[in-house]
Design an enzyme around this catalytic site. Sequence first.
Site, PDB file in Angstrom:
ATOM      1  N   LYS A  46      -4.096 -14.508  -1.404  1.00 20.79           N
ATOM      2  CA  LYS A  46      -5.233 -13.758  -0.503  1.00 20.79           C
ATOM      3  C   LYS A  46      -6.703 -14.309  -0.951  1.00 20.79           C
ATOM      4  CE  LYS A  46      -3.755  -9.937   0.774  1.00 20.79           C
ATOM      5  NZ  LYS A  46      -3.336  -8.457   0.984  1.00 20.79           N
TER       6      LYS A  46
ATOM      7  N   GLU B 247      -3.116 -16.331   2.981  1.00 22.01           N
ATOM      8  CA  GLU B 247      -3.927 -15.545   3.859  1.00 22.01           C
ATOM      9  C   GLU B 247      -5.269 -16.249   4.421  1.00 22.01           C
ATOM     10  OE1 GLU B 247      -5.399 -11.020   3.193  1.00 22.01           O
ATOM     11  OE2 GLU B 247      -7.069 -12.207   2.570  1.00 22.01           O
TER      12      GLU B 247
ATOM     13  N   LYS C  76       0.682  -1.185  -0.280  1.00 25.27           N
ATOM     14  CA  LYS C  76       0.065  -0.011   0.029  1.00 25.27           C
ATOM     15  C   LYS C  76       0.856   1.209  -0.081  1.00 25.27           C
ATOM     16  CE  LYS C  76      -3.662  -2.279   2.250  1.00 25.27           C
ATOM     17  NZ  LYS C  76      -4.606  -2.607   3.298  1.00 25.27           N
TER      18      LYS C  76
END
Length: 299
Positions: free
Chosen positions: A181, A215, A149
């Site tokens: 993810k 994840e 990010k």
Amino acid sequence: MLHRSAVEAVIRAGLAEDAPWGDLTSDLAIPAVAQATATLTSRESGVLCGEEVIRTGFAVADPALQVTLHVADGDPLEPGTAVATVSGPARPLLTAERTVLNLVQRMSGIATTTARYVAAVEAAVAEVERANKLPAGTITRTRVCDTRKTTPGLRVLEKYAVTCGGGHNHRFGLSDAVMLKDNHLAVLTAGGASLPRAMRELRRSMPHTACMEVEVDRLDQIEDVLAGGADVVMLDNFSRADLISGVAMIDGRAAVEASGGITLETIGSVAATGVDVISVGALTHSVRSLDLGLDIAVA
């Protein structure tokens, strides 16, 4: 390590954006022969990051500009700390000022924020050691990591700034590791496909130097992920109680990363659960630039 070539590319793009057809004010108001000396000074407490930006930024504007640095990346700053002195032709000094300041202020803001998160983790781990009457350093310190990010075009600078604050870098980009993810898992397991089998098939195609991180957002996903051979399990948006349970379930079979909404106020309690890594998007996406100023000495 921050390479000059990467910094120079960012600087040239910044100068092209700020002065695409020259610096109208400086070109008209400042004599071509004018010389100046300016001091870059911190106006608040923090951590410096941006040595190479200062050097390269002014050199790109004009190689005749001479830069003397007084502190180094990672050094603490206090209000009034002289960071650097720049001397030479006044026009290019004034032209490069804002581009250099914008970058160094942002990088120093990231380094400062990261240092605060790292300090909170160290304090929490030290408290666990004290509470359990363990010698200092018995418990491995949890790594504080960044994420992807970042500001497009500035990732190399922002991730370097995290390291100046004592943090670590997660993967630099999508090319660096396999990271499954939630959206990847939704596609992989569509129609009831077996996740462990899909992960093992994927492993056969991976370079032997790459790792696989997966994840999960529920405890009941962990065993399938481990059966598939995950090197790292990311516990995303877990409660503290579930983090403790997740660490116990994984029991050293993979590295454990905690992620999702972690703040300066909560990171200490997350570190105390025993996770190996805490990734914090806020290190780069929600920081405030450190206040620095560049002032020309008046004769």
